[in-house]
Enzyme design. Structure first.
Site, mmCIF file in Angstrom:
data_model
loop_
_atom_site.group_PDB
_atom_site.id
_atom_site.type_symbol
_atom_site.label_atom_id
_atom_site.label_comp_id
_atom_site.label_asym_id
_atom_site.label_seq_id
_atom_site.Cartn_x
_atom_site.Cartn_y
_atom_site.Cartn_z
ATOM 1 N N CYS A 91 -14.225 -70.370 -97.810
ATOM 2 C CA CYS A 91 -14.922 -69.114 -97.542
ATOM 3 C C CYS A 91 -16.297 -69.429 -96.975
ATOM 4 O O CYS A 91 -16.979 -70.338 -97.452
ATOM 5 C CB CYS A 91 -15.059 -68.313 -98.839
ATOM 6 N N HIS A 133 -7.613 -62.525 -97.862
ATOM 7 C CA HIS A 133 -8.938 -63.021 -98.248
ATOM 8 C C HIS A 133 -10.028 -62.027 -97.839
ATOM 9 O O HIS A 133 -10.906 -61.684 -98.643
ATOM 10 C CB HIS A 133 -9.162 -64.387 -97.569
ATOM 11 N N GLU A 134 -9.972 -61.558 -96.593
ATOM 12 C CA GLU A 134 -11.024 -60.655 -96.097
ATOM 13 C C GLU A 134 -10.942 -59.272 -96.745
ATOM 14 O O GLU A 134 -11.980 -58.670 -97.062
ATOM 15 C CB GLU A 134 -10.978 -60.555 -94.571
ATOM 16 N N HIS A 137 -12.633 -59.300 -100.007
ATOM 17 C CA HIS A 137 -14.091 -59.166 -99.896
ATOM 18 C C HIS A 137 -14.514 -57.693 -99.923
ATOM 19 O O HIS A 137 -15.562 -57.353 -100.496
ATOM 20 C CB HIS A 137 -14.608 -59.794 -98.600
#
Length: 183
Positions: A91, A133-134, A137
């Protein structure tokens, strides 16, 4: 605009949906793409640059010359996921830290582009990992939250260094003194 590092509180904030694709959103997307390429990343979410709305930029090739691999996603959602895959992940807000993380092997996502058009994408492996993953966030979730016990144990020293560096930056005045991390 710069990428903040863990444990900056913006990384734990839940991003709000974008209600209008205005000039600010368009400029943010462009600046985020530039920053992502400069940092040699595959994706970047708005909270990583302290923006509080649901915006992601990605390039699954990591190459600014490969425009067909570049995506801007506004208000993205995963509508379907299948299988599991345990693979190495990093990351931009945790420079130098890589650990195995279990994710869905394939996902179907929906998002809006900068023209306000809804699009859908189904992908597997690395692109599916980047999407997950994004999107995490945007929910204030980090890849360290997804690590297994061995990954967390193996990352303990790195995490402690990120915490210590954050405190040093506050003392040097590079971050507000009252900025408290949300761990």
């Amino acid at each position: 605009m710069k990428i903040v590092k863990y444990p900056h509180p913006a990384l734990r904030a839940v991003a709000r949906p974008v209600t209008a694709i205005d000039k600010d959103v368009q400029l943010a997307a462009g600046a985020m793409l530039d920053l992502m390429y400069t940092a040699a990343g595959l994706g970047l979410a708005a909270p990583q640059v302290t923006l509080d709305f649901q915006l992601i930029v990605m390039n699954f090739e990591g190459d600014p010359a490969v425009k067909e691999a570049e995506f801007v996603a506004i208000n993205p959602v995963i509508v379907e996921s299948k299988g599991t895959l345990n693979d190495r992940e990093g990351c931009l807000s945790f420079p130098g830290l890589y650990q195995n993380v279990r994710r869905a092997k394939s996902v179907k996502v929906q998002a809006y582009n900068l023209k306000g058009e809804l699009y859908e994408m189904t992908c597997s492996d690395l692109p599916a990992r980047v999407w997950q993953h994004e999107i995490d966030h945007l929910k204030g979730e980090l890849f360290i939250d997804k690590m297994g016990p061995l990954g967390k144990l193996g990352s303990k020293r790195d995490i402690e260094k990120f915490l210590a560096d954050f405190e040093k930056d506050k003392k040097k005045g590079e971050l507000p003194a009252d900025l408290a991390p949300k761990l």
